[in-house]
Design an enzyme around this catalytic site. Structure first.
Site, PDB file in Angstrom:
ATOM      1  N   GLY A  92       0.824  -1.199   0.000  1.00 40.15           N
ATOM      2  CA  GLY A  92       0.000   0.000   0.000  1.00 40.15           C
ATOM      3  C   GLY A  92       0.857   1.246   0.000  1.00 40.15           C
ATOM      4  N   GLN A 137       2.796   9.942   1.866  1.00 37.56           N
ATOM      5  CA  GLN A 137       4.107   9.279   1.803  1.00 37.56           C
ATOM      6  C   GLN A 137       4.947   9.764   0.638  1.00 37.56           C
ATOM      7  OE1 GLN A 137       2.307   5.121   2.276  1.00 37.56           O
ATOM      8  NE2 GLN A 137       4.277   4.950   3.298  1.00 37.56           N
ATOM      9  N   CYS A 141       6.186  -0.309   7.096  1.00 38.23           N
ATOM     10  CA  CYS A 141       5.752   0.862   6.336  1.00 38.23           C
ATOM     11  C   CYS A 141       6.899   1.315   5.446  1.00 38.23           C
ATOM     12  CB  CYS A 141       5.357   1.970   7.302  1.00 38.23           C
ATOM     13  SG  CYS A 141       4.799   3.479   6.504  1.00 38.23           S
ATOM     14  N   LEU A 142       6.602   1.643   4.179  1.00 40.04           N
ATOM     15  CA  LEU A 142       7.649   2.100   3.269  1.00 40.04           C
ATOM     16  C   LEU A 142       8.325   3.371   3.796  1.00 40.04           C
ATOM     17  CD1 LEU A 142       5.986   1.543  -0.236  1.00 40.04           C
ATOM     18  CD2 LEU A 142       7.765   0.165   0.840  1.00 40.04           C
ATOM     19  N   HIS A 171      -4.181   0.750   7.693  1.00 43.97           N
ATOM     20  CA  HIS A 171      -2.843   1.348   7.768  1.00 43.97           C
ATOM     21  C   HIS A 171      -2.759   2.572   6.840  1.00 43.97           C
ATOM     22  CE1 HIS A 171       1.721   0.956   7.957  1.00 43.97           C
ATOM     23  NE2 HIS A 171       1.535   1.775   6.923  1.00 43.97           N
ATOM     24  N   GLU A 172      -3.238   2.405   5.605  1.00 43.73           N
ATOM     25  CA  GLU A 172      -3.153   3.498   4.627  1.00 43.73           C
ATOM     26  C   GLU A 172      -4.091   4.635   4.996  1.00 43.73           C
ATOM     27  OE1 GLU A 172      -0.683   3.478   2.737  1.00 43.73           O
ATOM     28  OE2 GLU A 172      -0.230   1.381   3.121  1.00 43.73           O
ATOM     29  N   HIS A 198      -2.555   6.983   7.334  1.00 44.59           N
ATOM     30  CA  HIS A 198      -1.615   7.941   6.733  1.00 44.59           C
ATOM     31  C   HIS A 198      -2.332   9.242   6.351  1.00 44.59           C
ATOM     32  CE1 HIS A 198       2.264   6.011   6.529  1.00 44.59           C
ATOM     33  NE2 HIS A 198       1.796   4.936   5.927  1.00 44.59           N
TER      34      HIS A 198
END
Ligand code: NI
Length: 169
Positions: free
Chosen positions: A50, A55, A94-95, A136-137, A140
């Site tokens: 995701g 991000q 997480c990226l 999770h997304e 953000h």
């Protein structure tokens, strides 16, 4: 805190974007479709499940997902309209926080309403990995990182580790 830099957005290296609430997408037009495609490509390249606007330094309410066993999806101006009472523990990464993994407890299932890149409204009920990625997304977009969902002591340990990483890079 290390944040991924994407070539198409040299401004992405600011961790402040990750801590702000993203604003609504006003128009689902060609420009937004191009952004959505770039986000999907970045997610593929980074082998992520995701990726959310903040991000890549884009403070707009858009995220993309590719949960295992699911197709790639685009969520624009999403609203989580229901979450299950049952909660489950699942390991998240997480990226934007490379090298950090931790078990996070969240509702097992969610129902979400959003628009896709074609401007079509949709509602889905998700469980398993997709439900996890969606939550999770979605976080953000609210300026929340998964480490905020951990017990305070655990979070502090991780923040100390990130601080150390920052000093050595
Ligand atoms: Ni993330």
């Amino acid at each position: 805190m290390k944040v991924l830099c994407f070539e198409n957005n040299p401004q992405a290296c600011s961790d402040t974007a990750l801590r702000q609430k993203a604003g609504p997408v006003k128009n689902i037009d060609d420009e937004l479709r191009k952004t959505a495609m770039e986000m999907i490509e970045s997610m593929r390249r980074e082998r992520g499940v995701g990726l959310a606007g903040p991000q890549i330094g884009l403070l707009k309410r858009i995220f993309v997902t590719h949960a295992e066993g699911d197709s790639e999806r685009v969520f624009i101006n999403p609203t989580i309209i229901w979450t299950s009472q049952e909660q489950v523990k699942y390991e998240e990464g997480c990226l934007s926080l490379p090298g950090i993994w931790a078990d996070v407890i969240r509702p097992e299932c969610v129902k979400i309403q959003a628009w896709n890149e074609k401007g079509r409204a949709f509602t889905i009920e998700a469980s398993g990995v997709l439900a996890r990625v969606i939550q999770h997304e979605y976080d953000h977009l609210e300026g929340i990182l998964f480490i905020d969902r951990l017990p305070e002591a655990k979070k502090e340990k991780i923040l100390a580790k990130l601080q150390k990483q920052k000093q050595t890079t």
